[in-house]
Enzyme design. Structure first.
Site, mmCIF file in Angstrom:
data_model
loop_
_atom_site.group_PDB
_atom_site.id
_atom_site.type_symbol
_atom_site.label_atom_id
_atom_site.label_comp_id
_atom_site.label_asym_id
_atom_site.label_seq_id
_atom_site.Cartn_x
_atom_site.Cartn_y
_atom_site.Cartn_z
ATOM 1 N N HIS A 107 50.564 11.159 75.347
ATOM 2 C CA HIS A 107 50.194 12.583 75.407
ATOM 3 C C HIS A 107 49.692 12.811 76.828
ATOM 4 O O HIS A 107 49.072 11.922 77.422
ATOM 5 C CB HIS A 107 49.000 12.940 74.515
ATOM 6 C CG HIS A 107 49.174 12.769 73.054
ATOM 7 N ND1 HIS A 107 48.971 11.591 72.416
ATOM 8 C CD2 HIS A 107 49.468 13.672 72.085
ATOM 9 C CE1 HIS A 107 49.149 11.757 71.109
ATOM 10 N NE2 HIS A 107 49.453 13.004 70.882
ATOM 11 N N ASP A 110 46.177 11.676 77.406
ATOM 12 C CA ASP A 110 45.873 10.234 77.338
ATOM 13 C C ASP A 110 45.933 9.615 78.724
ATOM 14 O O ASP A 110 45.237 8.644 79.003
ATOM 15 C CB ASP A 110 46.914 9.444 76.528
ATOM 16 C CG ASP A 110 47.228 10.031 75.193
ATOM 17 O OD1 ASP A 110 46.341 10.628 74.595
ATOM 18 O OD2 ASP A 110 48.388 9.878 74.740
ATOM 19 N N GLU A 238 57.424 15.985 64.547
ATOM 20 C CA GLU A 238 56.770 14.950 63.733
ATOM 21 C C GLU A 238 56.044 15.621 62.570
ATOM 22 O O GLU A 238 55.000 16.257 62.759
ATOM 23 C CB GLU A 238 55.789 14.180 64.616
ATOM 24 C CG GLU A 238 55.104 13.048 63.881
ATOM 25 C CD GLU A 238 54.183 12.258 64.806
ATOM 26 O OE1 GLU A 238 54.517 12.065 65.988
ATOM 27 O OE2 GLU A 238 53.119 11.846 64.328
ATOM 28 N N HIS A 277 51.906 9.766 57.481
ATOM 29 C CA HIS A 277 52.107 11.192 57.215
ATOM 30 C C HIS A 277 52.935 11.382 55.944
ATOM 31 O O HIS A 277 52.720 12.335 55.192
ATOM 32 C CB HIS A 277 52.805 11.870 58.394
ATOM 33 C CG HIS A 277 52.014 11.822 59.662
ATOM 34 N ND1 HIS A 277 52.443 12.406 60.827
ATOM 35 C CD2 HIS A 277 50.814 11.266 59.955
ATOM 36 C CE1 HIS A 277 51.544 12.213 61.783
ATOM 37 N NE2 HIS A 277 50.545 11.516 61.273
HETATM 38 C C1 XLS Z 1 48.677 12.426 64.552
HETATM 39 C C2 XLS Z 1 49.995 12.206 65.132
HETATM 40 C C3 XLS Z 1 50.040 12.106 66.640
HETATM 41 C C4 XLS Z 1 51.454 12.274 67.121
HETATM 42 C C5 XLS Z 1 51.588 12.648 68.539
HETATM 43 O O1 XLS Z 1 48.448 12.291 63.360
HETATM 44 O O2 XLS Z 1 50.561 11.078 64.535
HETATM 45 O O3 XLS Z 1 49.489 10.906 67.057
HETATM 46 O O4 XLS Z 1 52.194 11.120 66.905
HETATM 47 O O5 XLS Z 1 50.949 13.838 68.843
HETATM 48 NI NI NI Z 2 52.297 10.096 65.154
HETATM 49 NI NI NI Z 3 49.369 10.328 62.568
#
Ligand code: XLS
Ligand code: NI
Ligand code: NI
Length: 443
Positions: A107, A110, A238, A277
């Site tokens: 990111h 980061d 994602e 997730h």
């Molecule tokens: C958070 C997400 C994050 C994504 C990137 O739960 O997994 O880390 O992978 O923003």
């Molecule tokens: Ni992630």
């Molecule tokens: Ni995550």
């Protein structure tokens, strides 16, 4: 991959992690991940494209809602933000070259300290790009994907692209532009959108339709910008159902696919699926993978695991051979990951405070992936697994079943056929047999 050290060695006493084979008892060696081993026509290195997550590995400090940092990183101490981003990059490349991780993901926040001053932040990101580019060339490590953090800053408390305030959306745009520029400059292969706060906390104050239209427009302009700058890679969404937001628009794979289709984004976007997730959404990871495969949209994965007892996004390192084997069966049968790889979106526990713990975590995860891949390939190539499933549908392979699939039978035809065929035979789905079949190859 030759080990790349900066001015200072951040993980002294740990050298290059090597493949030593299943008999090895060395906790700092691979027992199954032999990157050159060919399975199903590709080396393990090519199959997985393992990536280090910059955020968990270099920035994550072990803090939780009840306590402050427990991981006190020596690379995070310099007062000057430019010096600190260089130290962190040194540690990143030392770590990934010692482990032989061919990729990393980041990111924007980061890699460089965030500052709300747009120009200043762009300059910091540029300083990071200039610093890591030669390191990438020297080590051969590549960028799997970049992304922008549009969820931590106070202004994003009601979302970025879905924020009711246009000025907030504009700031999100500035961050995404800079992150895309950095991704392109480093030859990044993909770009990710995870919408942590793109959703709502209560419908009482939310115009959901309008917010989703804004999100779609935002993705379109980001994609158009990247393409205009020559970006040839894939954009990934994602999915995650919740946390931090009560309801997130990118709930799960099926929801995202519907969204991409509705807003004309199917040609440029695929999915980056994360294990934890999937479980938060009430699905198995294999389910999410299958949904993406069936839509031709399986792009990449974020590897980790949740906790069966508490349910939230604990982002632990993967270690369950059975679950991974089931997942890799879907990935292998589905033709693999399209453009993406396996990013370890996972963190060591708050009380795992030795620098070596970072290595154990990755080694264990890479080994379990390797072993699961070997097993999944054996199951697909030398067991009755595929045949059992094919046989279940055999009645659609010819005759009236085939005619139904081809669309030449109507409802009245089905009625007549019900009389002709009589009561169907009771046939077992053989679930326990199949579960044992997987264990037959594991055990
Ligand atoms: C958070 C997400 C994050 C994504 C990137 O739960 O997994 O880390 O992978 O923003
Ligand atoms: Ni992630
Ligand atoms: Ni995550």
């Amino acid at each position: 991959m030759a080990v790349l050290l900066g001015e200072k060695e951040y993980f002294p006493g740990i050298g290059e992690i090597k493949y030593e084979g299943p008999e090895s008892m060395n906790p700092l060696a691979f027992r199954w991940y032999d990157e050159n081993r060919v399975v199903a026509g590709k080396t393990l290195k090519e199959h997985f494209k393992f990536g280090m997550a910059y955020w968990h590995t270099l920035s994550g400090d072990g803090s939780d809602p009840f306590g402050s940092a427990t991981h006190l990183h020596p690379w995070d101490q310099a007062a000057d933000p430019i010096q600190r981003l260089k130290d962190k990059a040194d540690a990143a490349f030392e770590f990934l070259t010692k482990l032989g991780l061919p990729y990393f993901c980041f990111h924007d926040v980061d890699v460089a300290d965030y500052t709300p001053n747009v120009e200043e932040f762009e300059a910091r990101l540029q300083a990071w790009v200039d610093y890591v580019k030669p390191k990438m060339e020297q080590s051969g490590a590549k960028l799997l994907w970049g992304t922008a953090n549009l969820f931590s800053h106070v202004r994003y408390m009601n979302g970025a692209a879905t924020n009711p305030d246009f000025a907030v959306l504009a700031h999100g745009g500035a961050q995404v532009k800079a992150a895309i520029d950095a991704t392109i400059a480093l030859g990044g292969e993909n770009y990710v959108f995870w919408g942590g706060r793109e959703g709502y906390m209560t419908l009482l104050n939310t115009d959901m339709k309008r917010e989703q239209e804004h999100l779609a427009r935002f993705l379109h302009v980001a994609k158009d910008y990247a393409r205009s700058k020559g970006f040839k890679g894939t954009f990934f969404i994602e999915p995650k159902p919740m946390e931090p937001t009560k309801h997130q628009y990118d709930y799960d794979a099926a929801t995202v696919i519907g969204f991409l289709r509705q807003y004309g984004l199917m040609d440029d976007f695929k999915l980056n699926l994360e294990v934890n997730h999937a479980t938060l959404a009430g699905h198995t990871f294999a389910h999410e993978l299958q949904v993406a495969v069936d839509a031709g949209l399986l792009g990449s994965i974020d590897a980790n695991r949740g906790d069966y007892q508490n349910g939230w996004d604990t982002d632990q390192f993967p270690n369950d051979i059975y679950e991974l084997t089931e997942s890799l069966l879907v990935i292998l049968e589905g033709g693999g990951l399209q453009g993406g790889g396996v990013n370890f979106d996972a963190k060591r526990r708050r009380n795992s405070t030795d620098p070596a713990d970072l290595f154990y975590a990755h080694i264990g995860a890479m080994d379990v992936f390797a072993k699961a891949m070997i097993i999944a390939d054996q199951i697909l190539t030398s067991s009755e697994y595929k045949q059992i499933r094919a046989d279940r549908y055999a009645s659609f392979d010819s005759g009236k079943g085939k005619e139904f699939e081809n669309g030449t039978l109507g409802l009245a035809d089905l009625r007549d056929l019900a009389i002709e065929l009589g009561e169907p035979e009771v046939r077992s789905g053989r679930q326990e047999y199949l579960e044992n079949l997987i264990n037959r190859y594991i055990l």
